[in-house]
Design a protein around this motif. Sequence first.
Motif, PDB file in Angstrom:
ATOM      1  N   GLU B 276      12.014 -16.767  51.638  1.00 22.15           N
ATOM      2  CA  GLU B 276      11.635 -17.844  52.291  1.00 22.15           C
ATOM      3  C   GLU B 276      11.112 -17.503  53.434  1.00 22.15           C
ATOM      4  OE1 GLU B 276      12.588 -22.206  53.179  1.00 22.15           O
ATOM      5  OE2 GLU B 276      14.379 -21.454  51.912  1.00 22.15           O
ATOM      6  N   GLY B 277       9.777 -17.983  54.056  1.00 19.84           N
ATOM      7  CA  GLY B 277       9.346 -17.844  55.445  1.00 19.84           C
ATOM      8  C   GLY B 277       8.528 -16.432  55.728  1.00 19.84           C
ATOM      9  N   GLY B 278       8.458 -15.482  54.501  1.00 20.58           N
ATOM     10  CA  GLY B 278       7.750 -14.203  54.827  1.00 20.58           C
ATOM     11  C   GLY B 278       6.159 -14.428  54.735  1.00 20.58           C
ATOM     12  N   SER B 279       5.590 -13.312  55.163  1.00 26.04           N
ATOM     13  CA  SER B 279       4.285 -13.438  55.020  1.00 26.04           C
ATOM     14  C   SER B 279       3.608 -12.171  54.552  1.00 26.04           C
ATOM     15  CB  SER B 279       3.547 -13.714  56.515  1.00 26.04           C
ATOM     16  OG  SER B 279       2.331 -13.293  56.625  1.00 26.04           O
ATOM     17  N   ALA B 280       3.001 -12.238  53.444  1.00 28.73           N
ATOM     18  CA  ALA B 280       2.255 -11.067  52.820  1.00 28.73           C
ATOM     19  C   ALA B 280       1.205 -10.420  53.758  1.00 28.73           C
ATOM     20  CB  ALA B 280       1.908 -11.279  51.521  1.00 28.73           C
ATOM     21  N   ILE B 281       0.543 -11.344  54.327  1.00 30.33           N
ATOM     22  CA  ILE B 281      -0.552 -10.994  55.300  1.00 30.33           C
ATOM     23  C   ILE B 281       0.089  -9.994  56.237  1.00 30.33           C
ATOM     24  CG2 ILE B 281      -2.524 -11.519  56.585  1.00 30.33           C
ATOM     25  CD1 ILE B 281      -2.653 -12.486  53.678  1.00 30.33           C
ATOM     26  N   LEU B 282       1.254 -10.036  56.752  1.00 30.01           N
ATOM     27  CA  LEU B 282       1.790  -9.420  57.861  1.00 30.01           C
ATOM     28  C   LEU B 282       1.743  -8.207  57.470  1.00 30.01           C
ATOM     29  CD1 LEU B 282       3.496  -9.125  60.577  1.00 30.01           C
ATOM     30  CD2 LEU B 282       5.430  -9.480  59.088  1.00 30.01           C
ATOM     31  N   TYR B 283       2.020  -7.503  56.277  1.00 30.67           N
ATOM     32  CA  TYR B 283       2.005  -6.158  55.678  1.00 30.67           C
ATOM     33  C   TYR B 283       0.719  -5.695  55.803  1.00 30.67           C
ATOM     34  CZ  TYR B 283       2.011  -1.926  52.956  1.00 30.67           C
ATOM     35  OH  TYR B 283       1.947  -0.863  52.146  1.00 30.67           O
ATOM     36  N   GLN B 284      -0.262  -6.496  55.540  1.00 26.43           N
ATOM     37  CA  GLN B 284      -1.796  -6.172  55.474  1.00 26.43           C
ATOM     38  C   GLN B 284      -2.215  -5.826  56.715  1.00 26.43           C
ATOM     39  OE1 GLN B 284      -4.529  -8.111  53.219  1.00 26.43           O
ATOM     40  NE2 GLN B 284      -2.991  -8.891  51.660  1.00 26.43           N
ATOM     41  N   HIS B 285      -1.793  -6.527  57.860  1.00 31.56           N
ATOM     42  CA  HIS B 285      -2.089  -6.115  59.152  1.00 31.56           C
ATOM     43  C   HIS B 285      -1.568  -4.629  59.541  1.00 31.56           C
ATOM     44  CE1 HIS B 285      -4.287  -9.540  60.852  1.00 31.56           C
ATOM     45  NE2 HIS B 285      -3.326 -10.372  60.256  1.00 31.56           N
ATOM     46  N   LEU B 286      -0.223  -4.577  59.305  1.00 26.00           N
ATOM     47  CA  LEU B 286       0.477  -3.250  59.677  1.00 26.00           C
ATOM     48  C   LEU B 286      -0.159  -2.199  58.816  1.00 26.00           C
ATOM     49  CD1 LEU B 286       4.233  -4.594  59.871  1.00 26.00           C
ATOM     50  CD2 LEU B 286       2.623  -3.987  61.699  1.00 26.00           C
ATOM     51  N   PHE B 287      -0.592  -2.388  57.761  1.00 28.56           N
ATOM     52  CA  PHE B 287      -0.973  -1.306  56.997  1.00 28.56           C
ATOM     53  C   PHE B 287      -2.441  -0.917  57.466  1.00 28.56           C
ATOM     54  CE2 PHE B 287      -3.446   0.523  53.479  1.00 28.56           C
ATOM     55  CZ  PHE B 287      -2.843   1.310  52.941  1.00 28.56           C
ATOM     56  N   TRP B 288      -3.251  -1.984  57.635  1.00 31.83           N
ATOM     57  CA  TRP B 288      -4.477  -1.578  57.806  1.00 31.83           C
ATOM     58  C   TRP B 288      -4.922  -0.994  59.482  1.00 31.83           C
ATOM     59  CZ3 TRP B 288      -7.495   0.182  54.504  1.00 31.83           C
ATOM     60  CH2 TRP B 288      -7.394  -0.612  53.184  1.00 31.83           C
ATOM     61  N   PHE B 289      -3.705  -1.219  60.279  1.00 29.88           N
ATOM     62  CA  PHE B 289      -3.717  -0.747  61.357  1.00 29.88           C
ATOM     63  C   PHE B 289      -3.748   0.763  61.511  1.00 29.88           C
ATOM     64  CE2 PHE B 289      -2.405   0.467  65.866  1.00 29.88           C
ATOM     65  CZ  PHE B 289      -3.229  -0.391  66.497  1.00 29.88           C
ATOM     66  N   LEU B 290      -2.972   1.117  60.453  1.00 34.29           N
ATOM     67  CA  LEU B 290      -2.885   2.540  60.189  1.00 34.29           C
ATOM     68  C   LEU B 290      -4.261   2.960  59.295  1.00 34.29           C
ATOM     69  CD1 LEU B 290      -1.963   5.785  59.300  1.00 34.29           C
ATOM     70  CD2 LEU B 290      -1.832   4.319  57.203  1.00 34.29           C
ATOM     71  N   GLY B 291      -4.405   1.958  58.419  1.00 31.72           N
ATOM     72  CA  GLY B 291      -5.467   2.280  57.039  1.00 31.72           C
ATOM     73  C   GLY B 291      -6.839   2.578  57.903  1.00 31.72           C
ATOM     74  N   HIS B 292      -7.262   1.865  58.874  1.00 30.41           N
ATOM     75  CA  HIS B 292      -8.412   2.168  59.042  1.00 30.41           C
ATOM     76  C   HIS B 292      -8.589   3.463  59.868  1.00 30.41           C
ATOM     77  CE1 HIS B 292     -12.746   1.263  58.993  1.00 30.41           C
ATOM     78  NE2 HIS B 292     -12.778   1.755  60.180  1.00 30.41           N
ATOM     79  N   PRO B 293      -7.655   3.555  61.055  1.00 25.11           N
ATOM     80  CA  PRO B 293      -7.724   5.134  61.711  1.00 25.11           C
ATOM     81  C   PRO B 293      -7.771   6.033  60.615  1.00 25.11           C
ATOM     82  CG  PRO B 293      -6.399   3.343  63.070  1.00 25.11           C
ATOM     83  CD  PRO B 293      -6.922   2.833  61.735  1.00 25.11           C
ATOM     84  N   GLU B 294      -6.893   5.817  59.583  1.00 25.20           N
ATOM     85  CA  GLU B 294      -6.823   6.959  58.506  1.00 25.20           C
ATOM     86  C   GLU B 294      -8.128   7.476  58.214  1.00 25.20           C
ATOM     87  OE1 GLU B 294      -4.464   8.585  57.516  1.00 25.20           O
ATOM     88  OE2 GLU B 294      -5.508   9.587  55.584  1.00 25.20           O
ATOM     89  N   VAL B 295      -9.193   6.385  58.032  1.00 30.09           N
ATOM     90  CA  VAL B 295     -10.637   6.698  57.618  1.00 30.09           C
ATOM     91  C   VAL B 295     -11.013   7.901  58.542  1.00 30.09           C
ATOM     92  CG1 VAL B 295     -12.916   5.910  57.312  1.00 30.09           C
ATOM     93  CG2 VAL B 295     -10.978   4.674  56.485  1.00 30.09           C
TER      94      VAL B 295
END
Lengths: 190, 597
Positions: B276-295
């Motif tokens: 309960e109470g989790g947010s899948a979008i949170l992962y996307q924020h953390l992931f893309w904070f790397l993911g875009h600089p990775e480009v």
Amino acid sequence: MSVNAINIEPKAKTHPHKFTMWMAIASIIMIFAGLTSAYIVKSNQANWKPVAVPQIFWLSTLAILVSSFTLELAIRSFKQRVMHWYRMMMAITLLLGAGFLLLQWMGFMELWSQQVTFKGSGAGQFLYVIFGVHGLHVLGGVVVLAILLLKALFIKQRSDVVSLQVTGMYWHFVDALWIYLLVFFMLIGK
Amino acid sequence: MSAALHLHSEAAGSHEHHGHHKQSFISKYIFSMDHKTIGKQFLITGIVWAIIGGLFSVLFRLQLGYPDQSFPILETIFGKWAKGGQIQPEFYYGLVTIHGTVLVFFVLTAGLSGTFANLLIPLQVGARDMASPFMNMLSYWFFFLAGVVMLASIFVHTGPASGGWTTYPPLSALRQAGDGQKIGTDLWLISMALFIVSSLLGGLNYISTILNMRTKGMSMTKMPLTMWAMFFTAVLGVLSFPVLLSGAILLLFDRNLGTSFYLSDIVINGEILPNEGGSAILYQHLFWFLGHPEVYIILLPAMGMVSEILSVNSRKPIFGYMAMLGSMFAIAILAFLVWAHHMFVTGLNPFLGSVFVLLTLLIAVPSAIKVFNWLTTLWKGNIRFTPATLFAIGFVSLFISGGLTGIFLGNSTIDIHLHDTMFVVAHFHIVMGVASFFGMFAGVYHWFPKMFGRYMNNTIAYIHFWVTMVGAYLIFWPMHYQGLAGMPRRYLDKRGWASFNQFGDVDKMITVVSIIVFAVQLMFVFNFFYSIFKGRKVTTKNPWGANTLEWTTEINPGHGNWEGEIPEVHRWPYDYSKDGRDFIPQTEPVGADESKH
């Protein structure tokens, strides 16, 4: 690194290893920036469960604060070549570091006994993760302190002051990081 | 942890013998602390992974091009994964996931900046080795271990991770979700953790070396642009990879310890989960904070090398050195401010979305500055069309083509239609994948003489370039149209939609071309390994007539790089065709009557 040693020119301002440590610190800060910002985001959502931070963490704060002080004394006596004092201060720092970890563990146990388990995604679960990751960094520091102490006790060859200073930077950093994290948990997501 | 490493490095230093004469095979080629050897280790490991990742793409292209056909040989090789000669859905997703992960991280991050940062940084700034050679060696071996774990994950009985290279939860957090979410995903996470450690160790070293160990006279603005590119790349990596690590830690907790950071209200196979109470979008924020600089971690090294190669081979100074530097700086800053453009359709606040649109489109400015500067560097140059030059020009072409489609995707309104379609696949493969590969090829052809003291075969190299260049456009250009028509990416079989039947033949064509292009890459690999042993020998220290410091060393420099003193630097590295001279190396003092550049 015999080749490496000649290359460090006199005009170099910071020793490369110290500089690398500054960068490593920046990098570690980013781990906690990621985790604490996740915490802030989550704390503004529905179903957020705050947590009462156990009192025992104040004790661990005391331990790590004093250890920073003793490590600084150790480095000073190393520079003045008062080796028995250096060894003693290193031993005290090491004990305090290990004590800090023990106290953290006790804090976790106390929380666990209050039914704050891994179930859910409130402040309690974040506390386990964030303090846990911080604890791993302290553990890394403790291992280094132990190696330095063993070297001081059994190998009579002088280790150089730079590695000691780099260790000091790291240790003060995990100390400051801990204070930040504790204040963070005191103030945010209540 | 880093403190520990320093300690070891000092300890190791006292044991190491002087010079580079009496090294055993193991200390010279396996656990080497020589940055040049480590660079080669990164390159060769990267090549192995590129073959694996490329082969996987050929396999899933077979499925996409010929979904109704059966290839019995696949069943012979892959058994239950290709039952009846057809690639099974779980296997397909595994192939896509591992292809993405391996190419993005192992090949274009480790294989590209790992190779050239290691090889070039000490040579071009004038240092005998990295700030900490021991950390540098660890960086390679952590990468190697990451590879071993990833390779192992392909062979476990439930198959490799199959949640896409982004491993979004809830799919990736739930073991029950499918075979690919079982042990394969655990191994994937372990492998990535090792990889992150590797790139942090490497990145810290690159930054320290560039800032602290430059030779006399080598001020920051006398550095070749390659060095600036490596510097910004390392800064991006050091600040963004830890954030991915924190995202992965939370994911590990969700997967294994029952927390619900990313999970909430899930029913799976009829079972109601307690999370309960989790947010899948949170992962996307953390992931893309790397993911875009990775480009940009992938692109910047290619940009730096291309700048250098274009200048050397058009015998002209780089156009707009400071503008190039400033635009790289701008790209590095903006890289951290645009991550949510990967998340326009996650229910992001539209106002926030418009801020990210603006910041995203701003990237077009420094990118355009760089493109115009490359073109003006080539303009009226006395161009030598070596394979490296061709690949560098190819890089510019692909960067323009792929960059333009970025303007479409960066608009949140258009993205509603285009997201998760083949348009996205076309965009990032051209601008990030193929373009960076071109930068990497250019680098390999250009610095091969420095690495191995021999040249690569030019005939094979020209065939390699032309087939790859034409092939890349033939493969990815049609995908834009597929995407505009709404064809989704990552689907196993699109025959169920009448509207996509028009693309049946196009998909077949893409598959055939990708097999040809893959075969030509194998020719490159053959050329590479053959030339190491049998290539034409380099007979002069400076075969390209270049100004930078790496060409002042011996043809095959030993550990320590320069036999005598490290040369002193007196000028910037781009004095080509100046005052009637073809080139003036950085080591030459500025003459009294010399004109300003």
